[in-house]
Design an enzyme around this catalytic site. Sequence first.
Site, short mmCIF file in Angstrom:
data_model
loop_
_atom_site.label_atom_id
_atom_site.label_comp_id
_atom_site.label_asym_id
_atom_site.label_seq_id
_atom_site.Cartn_x
_atom_site.Cartn_y
_atom_site.Cartn_z
CG ASP A 1 -8.51 -4.51 -2.51
OD1 ASP A 1 -9.72 -4.37 -2.33
OD2 ASP A 1 -7.78 -3.63 -2.97
CG HIS B 1 -2.04 0.95 1.15
ND1 HIS B 1 -1.92 2.27 1.48
CD2 HIS B 1 -3.31 0.77 0.71
CE1 HIS B 1 -3.08 2.87 1.26
NE2 HIS B 1 -3.93 1.99 0.78
N1 ACO Z 1 4.20 -7.68 -4.72
C1 ACO Z 1 5.52 -7.64 -4.91
N2 ACO Z 1 6.27 -6.51 -4.79
C2 ACO Z 1 5.63 -5.38 -4.48
C3 ACO Z 1 4.24 -5.34 -4.28
C4 ACO Z 1 3.51 -6.55 -4.41
N3 ACO Z 1 2.19 -6.57 -4.21
N4 ACO Z 1 3.86 -4.08 -3.98
C5 ACO Z 1 4.99 -3.34 -4.01
N5 ACO Z 1 6.05 -4.12 -4.31
C6 ACO Z 1 7.45 -3.70 -4.35
C7 ACO Z 1 7.75 -2.98 -5.65
O1 ACO Z 1 8.19 -3.87 -6.65
C8 ACO Z 1 8.82 -2.00 -5.22
O2 ACO Z 1 10.02 -2.73 -5.11
P1 ACO Z 1 11.47 -2.01 -5.38
O3 ACO Z 1 11.50 -0.80 -4.49
O4 ACO Z 1 12.46 -3.07 -4.99
O5 ACO Z 1 11.47 -1.64 -6.83
C9 ACO Z 1 8.40 -1.61 -3.80
O6 ACO Z 1 7.64 -2.74 -3.32
C10 ACO Z 1 7.56 -0.37 -3.73
O7 ACO Z 1 6.47 -0.51 -4.64
P2 ACO Z 1 5.78 0.70 -5.37
O8 ACO Z 1 5.01 0.20 -6.53
O9 ACO Z 1 6.80 1.78 -5.64
O10 ACO Z 1 4.83 1.22 -4.23
P3 ACO Z 1 3.58 2.13 -4.44
O11 ACO Z 1 3.35 2.80 -3.16
O12 ACO Z 1 3.78 3.00 -5.64
O13 ACO Z 1 2.43 1.08 -4.81
C11 ACO Z 1 0.65 -0.45 -4.65
C12 ACO Z 1 1.45 0.68 -3.94
C13 ACO Z 1 0.22 0.02 -6.04
C14 ACO Z 1 -0.61 -0.74 -3.82
C15 ACO Z 1 1.54 -1.72 -4.75
O14 ACO Z 1 1.91 -2.15 -3.46
C16 ACO Z 1 0.85 -2.84 -5.54
O15 ACO Z 1 0.95 -2.86 -6.76
N6 ACO Z 1 0.17 -3.81 -4.82
C17 ACO Z 1 -0.57 -4.87 -5.48
C18 ACO Z 1 -1.92 -4.35 -5.97
C19 ACO Z 1 -2.89 -4.14 -4.83
O16 ACO Z 1 -3.08 -4.99 -3.97
N7 ACO Z 1 -3.55 -2.97 -4.85
C20 ACO Z 1 -4.57 -2.61 -3.85
C21 ACO Z 1 -4.08 -1.48 -3.00
S1 ACO Z 1 -5.27 -1.08 -1.77
C22 ACO Z 1 -6.41 -0.21 -2.61
O17 ACO Z 1 -6.15 0.47 -3.57
C23 ACO Z 1 -7.74 -0.26 -2.12
#
Ligand code: ACO
Length: 435
Positions: A370, A313
């Site tokens: 979720d 998140h």
């Molecule tokens: N699985 C694996 N790696 C992940 C995940 C994941 N679910 N989420 C983040 N990471 C990693 C990224 O690859 C990144 O790694 P790095 O720094 O080594 O490159 C790091 O964690 C940070 O990730 P970002 O994408 O920069 O974080 P951001 O804050 O932009 O994204 C998000 C947040 C979009 C929710 C992300 O965690 C994600 O894609 N999760 C999966 C989708 C999901 O469950 N979304 C629902 C969110 S809750 C909602 O909207 C109601």
Amino acid sequence: MTEQEHNTGEVAMLTIGGRTIELPVVEGTEGDKAIDISELRRQTGYVTLDRGFANTASCSSAITFMDGEKGILRYRGYPVEELAEHSEFVETAYLLINGDLPDHKELNRFRMMLNDNSLVHEDMQRFFQSFPRDSHPMGILSSMVTALRSFYPALIGMPRSEAILLTLTRLLSKVRTMAAMSYKISRGHRVIYPRLDLSYCANFLNMMFDNPVKPYEIDHDKVKALNVFWILHADHEQNCSTAAVRLVGSARVNLYAAISAGMAALWGPLHGGANQAVIEMLEQIQAAGGDFRPFIERAKDKNDPFRLYGFGHRVYKTYDPRARIMKAMCDRLLAKLEIQDPLLDMAKELEEVVLRDSYFADHNLYPNVDFYSGIVLRALGIPTNMFTVMFAIGRLPGWISQWMEDAGDPKWKIYRPRQVYVGPAQRPFVPIHQR
Ligand code: ACO
């Protein structure tokens, strides 16, 4: 009117281009501080660059407080845990929109208004009939919300606050009816009309599942679960879809258009679409024999775009408090309904393994709302492709209150971010025969 942040008297000093300027520091009611850069460009010619607004407050807001490090979420000051336990969705919606909890009279009036405005114009049914049967319900719903503006235009000759109250009540009530209608039509079934004697949540379940052959029996555990599900989704401060509602609303468009923009944003699998993506991922793991380890390895592989849906998140760097409530509710509901869902067992095992994995710990990746919500929705009988619609109905009070807050902000400005241009420098036009 929006409560405003206060000036702390502190300043941030910025030295740039041989000049030092002072930037005021403002503070919110829970101690969060921000450097006010609104005069930065005028004073220095510089703008700030902040991809994804990860470090930018685009507004001050009195609606929802969250602390991502501590896992705190409060609506208008009330902890979400207490609302989930003691409140019902309609009361929480009232709280978000009006700022305070209603008394008996206020709540009853609001309930009655929701019931009085639950019908959808019969002509709109023809629109539903015209969408291809396999259309995604989110696409249908966002189009229909925009269409509501034509069927229920702003009311002329009515005081503004009454017109807004009626518009937002219509939205809250009709979107729920339309969601159930789209489900019925997609199945080729007769549409079930809302009933005056049923509560908001019971009405929704009845419109979804009642049919002339087998009348739907209202189950109080399911109604309670739906109330909690929608309370947990009711607002979440400046997330992607809410920011979209405020941004689009800042152009002074009507409420319907702004909400439709929020729905479009919510649809994405990185946002509200994640609840559907989680179930599809769990089903994929199940179909592959139930071993989730290869999926975890893929999520950790930087060359693979795959992510574990339901984890991570932008704001929460600890367990999402909504996920904790959702998980407990999921256990309770499935036990009460005597449902054995192998996806729940798999989800719990997956969570355990993920939480022990250093990659996820190092990246602060915990289950988000979720992760368990899809299993709750399955237990209620909601089809997977309607999960994001369920999220959207729940988020309506938040979007509405955020839109209202922006519209009433005395410091209102149309949203218009800056950019750092990286395209070609000026070049002369070359006529086509010389290219
Ligand atoms: N699985 C694996 N790696 C992940 C995940 C994941 N679910 N989420 C983040 N990471 C990693 C990224 O690859 C990144 O790694 P790095 O720094 O080594 O490159 C790091 O964690 C940070 O990730 P970002 O994408 O920069 O974080 P951001 O804050 O932009 O994204 C998000 C947040 C979009 C929710 C992300 O965690 C994600 O894609 N999760 C999966 C989708 C999901 O469950 N979304 C629902 C969110 S809750 C909602 O909207 C109601």
